[in-house]
Design a protein around this motif. Structure first.
Motif, PDB file in Angstrom:
ATOM      1  N   THR A 192       0.981  -1.162  -0.352  1.00 47.29           N
ATOM      2  CA  THR A 192       0.119  -0.296  -0.040  1.00 47.29           C
ATOM      3  C   THR A 192       0.924   0.616  -0.242  1.00 47.29           C
ATOM      4  N   LYS A 193       2.067   1.180   0.791  1.00 50.53           N
ATOM      5  CA  LYS A 193       2.721   2.373   0.615  1.00 50.53           C
ATOM      6  C   LYS A 193       4.173   1.954  -0.777  1.00 50.53           C
ATOM      7  N   ILE A 194       4.347   2.713  -1.204  1.00 47.65           N
ATOM      8  CA  ILE A 194       5.383   2.751  -2.490  1.00 47.65           C
ATOM      9  C   ILE A 194       6.909   3.228  -1.561  1.00 47.65           C
ATOM     10  N   PRO A 195       7.874   2.373  -1.758  1.00 46.40           N
ATOM     11  CA  PRO A 195       9.102   2.365  -1.252  1.00 46.40           C
ATOM     12  C   PRO A 195       9.723   2.739  -1.870  1.00 46.40           C
ATOM     13  N   VAL A 196      10.964   3.530  -0.648  1.00 44.30           N
ATOM     14  CA  VAL A 196      12.016   4.971  -1.839  1.00 44.30           C
ATOM     15  C   VAL A 196      12.921   4.250  -0.805  1.00 44.30           C
ATOM     16  N   THR A 197      13.939   4.160  -1.715  1.00 42.72           N
ATOM     17  CA  THR A 197      15.847   4.104  -1.727  1.00 42.72           C
ATOM     18  C   THR A 197      16.393   5.412  -1.965  1.00 42.72           C
ATOM     19  N   VAL A 198      16.878   6.031  -0.878  1.00 43.64           N
ATOM     20  CA  VAL A 198      17.517   6.998  -1.314  1.00 43.64           C
ATOM     21  C   VAL A 198      19.715   7.456  -1.495  1.00 43.64           C
ATOM     22  N   ILE A 224      10.066   4.923  -6.003  1.00 44.87           N
ATOM     23  CA  ILE A 224      11.204   6.013  -6.332  1.00 44.87           C
ATOM     24  C   ILE A 224      12.543   6.003  -5.427  1.00 44.87           C
ATOM     25  N   LEU A 225      13.267   6.693  -6.529  1.00 40.67           N
ATOM     26  CA  LEU A 225      14.492   6.553  -6.309  1.00 40.67           C
ATOM     27  C   LEU A 225      14.927   8.365  -6.360  1.00 40.67           C
ATOM     28  N   ILE A 226      15.147   7.789  -5.550  1.00 38.80           N
ATOM     29  CA  ILE A 226      15.933   9.846  -4.852  1.00 38.80           C
ATOM     30  C   ILE A 226      17.837   9.878  -5.369  1.00 38.80           C
ATOM     31  N   GLU A 227      17.782  10.577  -5.897  1.00 37.51           N
ATOM     32  CA  GLU A 227      19.417  10.886  -5.570  1.00 37.51           C
ATOM     33  C   GLU A 227      19.770  12.847  -4.920  1.00 37.51           C
ATOM     34  N   SER A 228      20.062  12.326  -4.097  1.00 37.47           N
ATOM     35  CA  SER A 228      20.147  13.827  -3.243  1.00 37.47           C
ATOM     36  C   SER A 228      21.981  14.683  -3.899  1.00 37.47           C
ATOM     37  N   THR A 229      22.252  15.451  -3.495  1.00 35.02           N
ATOM     38  CA  THR A 229      22.706  15.975  -4.053  1.00 35.02           C
ATOM     39  C   THR A 229      24.096  15.326  -2.627  1.00 35.02           C
ATOM     40  N   ALA A 249      16.355  11.391   5.764  1.00 32.67           N
ATOM     41  CA  ALA A 249      15.437  10.276   6.147  1.00 32.67           C
ATOM     42  C   ALA A 249      14.133  10.756   7.473  1.00 32.67           C
ATOM     43  N   GLN A 250      14.796  11.919   7.862  1.00 29.44           N
ATOM     44  CA  GLN A 250      13.130  12.338   8.781  1.00 29.44           C
ATOM     45  C   GLN A 250      12.160  12.700   8.004  1.00 29.44           C
ATOM     46  N   THR A 251      12.465  13.465   6.880  1.00 32.41           N
ATOM     47  CA  THR A 251      11.311  13.859   5.962  1.00 32.41           C
ATOM     48  C   THR A 251      10.518  12.327   5.695  1.00 32.41           C
ATOM     49  N   PHE A 252      10.912  11.361   5.743  1.00 33.95           N
ATOM     50  CA  PHE A 252      10.380  10.221   5.450  1.00 33.95           C
ATOM     51  C   PHE A 252       9.514   9.432   6.536  1.00 33.95           C
ATOM     52  N   THR A 253       9.658  10.256   7.625  1.00 37.14           N
ATOM     53  CA  THR A 253       9.863   9.138   8.871  1.00 37.14           C
ATOM     54  C   THR A 253       8.961  10.004  10.433  1.00 37.14           C
ATOM     55  N   TYR A 254       8.878  11.258   9.760  1.00 37.41           N
ATOM     56  CA  TYR A 254       7.877  11.782  10.653  1.00 37.41           C
ATOM     57  C   TYR A 254       7.020  13.392  10.660  1.00 37.41           C
ATOM     58  N   LEU A 306      10.361   4.215   3.805  1.00 39.42           N
ATOM     59  CA  LEU A 306      11.908   4.277   3.597  1.00 39.42           C
ATOM     60  C   LEU A 306      12.616   2.788   3.178  1.00 39.42           C
ATOM     61  N   ASP A 307      12.309   2.821   2.069  1.00 39.61           N
ATOM     62  CA  ASP A 307      12.979   1.125   2.250  1.00 39.61           C
ATOM     63  C   ASP A 307      14.732   0.818   2.539  1.00 39.61           C
ATOM     64  N   CYS A 308      15.457   2.519   2.146  1.00 37.54           N
ATOM     65  CA  CYS A 308      17.044   1.640   2.280  1.00 37.54           C
ATOM     66  C   CYS A 308      17.538   3.470   1.539  1.00 37.54           C
ATOM     67  N   MET A 309      19.324   3.242   2.700  1.00 38.02           N
ATOM     68  CA  MET A 309      19.751   4.678   3.030  1.00 38.02           C
ATOM     69  C   MET A 309      20.859   3.995   2.304  1.00 38.02           C
ATOM     70  N   VAL A 310      21.270   4.726   1.366  1.00 33.23           N
ATOM     71  CA  VAL A 310      22.972   4.186   0.576  1.00 33.23           C
ATOM     72  C   VAL A 310      24.166   5.397   0.387  1.00 33.23           C
ATOM     73  N   THR A 311      25.122   5.095   0.639  1.00 31.47           N
ATOM     74  CA  THR A 311      25.788   5.645   0.875  1.00 31.47           C
ATOM     75  C   THR A 311      27.016   5.423   0.183  1.00 31.47           C
ATOM     76  N   VAL A 312      27.283   6.811  -1.072  1.00 35.56           N
ATOM     77  CA  VAL A 312      28.288   5.798  -2.174  1.00 35.56           C
ATOM     78  C   VAL A 312      29.665   6.720  -1.478  1.00 35.56           C
ATOM     79  N   VAL A 313      30.619   5.638  -1.464  1.00 38.56           N
ATOM     80  CA  VAL A 313      32.018   5.954  -1.063  1.00 38.56           C
ATOM     81  C   VAL A 313      33.006   6.347  -2.209  1.00 38.56           C
TER      82      VAL A 313
END
Length: 405
Positions: free
Chosen positions: A14-20, A107-112, A121-126, A141-148
């Motif tokens: 019912t909810k759309i998953p999001v990866t950031v 929904i896929l989000i590429e942040s700056t 993450a707080q935007t999707f949580t509260y 909010l399914d997954c928070m990804v950090t690219v190094v």
């Protein structure tokens, strides 16, 4: 059959998953995004690309990458600001609109590159009371990804530069250093993608992996070259949990762990907790910090300065960036009635209460490479007040630290 199962799963939600995707500028987020979009097993995806500049280059690269259908899917450009601060309201409204359309599987989000993951993450949580939007009702909010960037990490880590000096700041008031941003992105995520591994020798990669695992032990660590990653590693993972992510940094894990004898770990990376119920002499500690040991990669914790007997101080170090300032009142410095209530509610604090100093203590976590733990501990012990100094008036000691509390 694999493709059908993914689609069936998404339609039943019912909810759309999001990866950031977060990660410093040039780490390879856009390359990874394009690879995922070209290998996503038929998922209908909405993509949000955030860029600080007026011209959203990353959005152009994704649109031109061939991974999105111009008729069935959507690419939203969010430019001239950062979704963790100035464009946060825009992000709320755009995601709400996408979710309400009910025609996307993901929904896929590429942040700056200068975005911090926690506010996103707080935007999707509260619930956002100002906007009256609660994305947690519409999205998962399914997954928070950090690219190094494996190739540039140590250069950026040790540069000592601020984002302003690199003309990469989110605003004129953005005083963050490059290394503080790198650490913020690493310490709050579910998946760490170590990209550009083909540009680094295996031995150096193993050492960097060891450091990353020490900084962020909870996250799944994946090596990539040219951003080639199995989309299943970052889509439909069910990995995100805000409370867990908030407490996943290595220094927190080390701080909360039972006391143990420090041991040198693989590739010479180790950590230890320094804890003493005796205050630091401010000038000796200042001199110690001015000659910060190069082998210490990360340090974090609470400091008790003899000259600041009512206020605990916070120490946070990453590379050449060292931050020091008030962390809050010691419970022992509070009025008796207030102190009694806190001690009744917090059994762990009451159990550790010192008859003379109460909760005043030094507790610092150190993470580093080839640490000489015994030498470091001795050098820190030398900064504590001596027995003779304990008998003096501490308030008369010289204190050149900023923000006296």
């Amino acid at each position: 059959m694999g493709n059908l199962s993914i689609l069936d799963n998404t339609k039943s939600q019912t909810k759309i998953p999001v990866t950031v995707l977060s990660g410093y500028l040039g780490a390879g987020k856009t390359t990874i995004m394009n690879h995922v979009l070209n290998n996503r097993d038929g998922l209908k995806v909405a993509v949000i690309v955030n860029d600080l500049s007026e011209v959203n280059i990353d959005a152009d690269l994704i649109q031109g990458g061939g991974g999105l259908s111009r008729t069935d899917e959507k690419l939203i450009e969010m430019s001239n600001g950062c979704i963790c601060c100035t464009l946060r309201e825009d992000l709320l409204r755009e995601v709400e609109k996408l979710a309400m359309e009910k025609r996307f599987d993901y929904i896929l989000i590429e942040s700056t590159g200068v975005s911090e993951p926690v506010p996103v993450a707080q935007t999707f949580t509260y619930l956002d009371e100002e906007q009256g939007i609660d994305l947690s009702r519409l999205c998962n909010l399914d997954c928070m990804v950090t690219v190094v960037d494996a190739y540039s990490f140590w250069h950026d880590y040790s540069s000592g530069e601020s984002l302003l000096e690199r003309s990469q700041a989110a605003s004129e008031d953005d005083t963050r250093s490059v290394v503080d941003l790198l650490i913020d992105q690493i310490e709050f995520c579910d998946v760490l993608i170590l990209n550009k591994c083909d540009l680094v020798a295996e031995e150096d990669l193993e050492e960097l992996e060891g450091v990353l695992r020490a900084l962020q032990p909870r996250a799944k660590l994946i090596r990539t070259t040219n951003g080639r990653i199995d989309p299943k590693e970052i889509l439909h993972t069910s990995l995100f949990d805000f409370e867990e992510a908030s407490r996943s940094a290595g220094w927190i894990k080390e701080m909360e762990a039972p006391a143990h004898t420090p041991e040198t770990e693989e590739y010479g990376i180790s950590s230890f907790v320094y804890e003493r119920v005796r205050p630091f002499h401010p000038q000796r500690l200042m001199e110690w910090m001015e000659n910060w040991p190069e082998e210490v990669v990360r340090a974090k914790g609470i400091v008790w300065l003899a000259t600041r007997d009512t206020m605990a101080q916070n120490l946070s170090q990453a590379g050449p960036s060292i931050q020091f300032g008030p962390a809050g009142y010691w419970v022992a410095a509070l009025p008796l009635a207030e102190r009694a209530v806190i001690l009744q509610e917090e059994k762990e604090l009451a159990d550790k209460w010192d008859d003379v100093y109460g909760d005043r203590t030094n507790k610092l976590v150190f993470i580093g490479i080839e640490l000489d733990t015994k030498k470091l501990i001795r050098s820190l012990d030398d900064c504590l007040l001596s027995d003779a100094e304990l008998a003096l008036d501490w308030s008369k000691l010289e204190d050149d630290f900023p923000s006296a509390g």
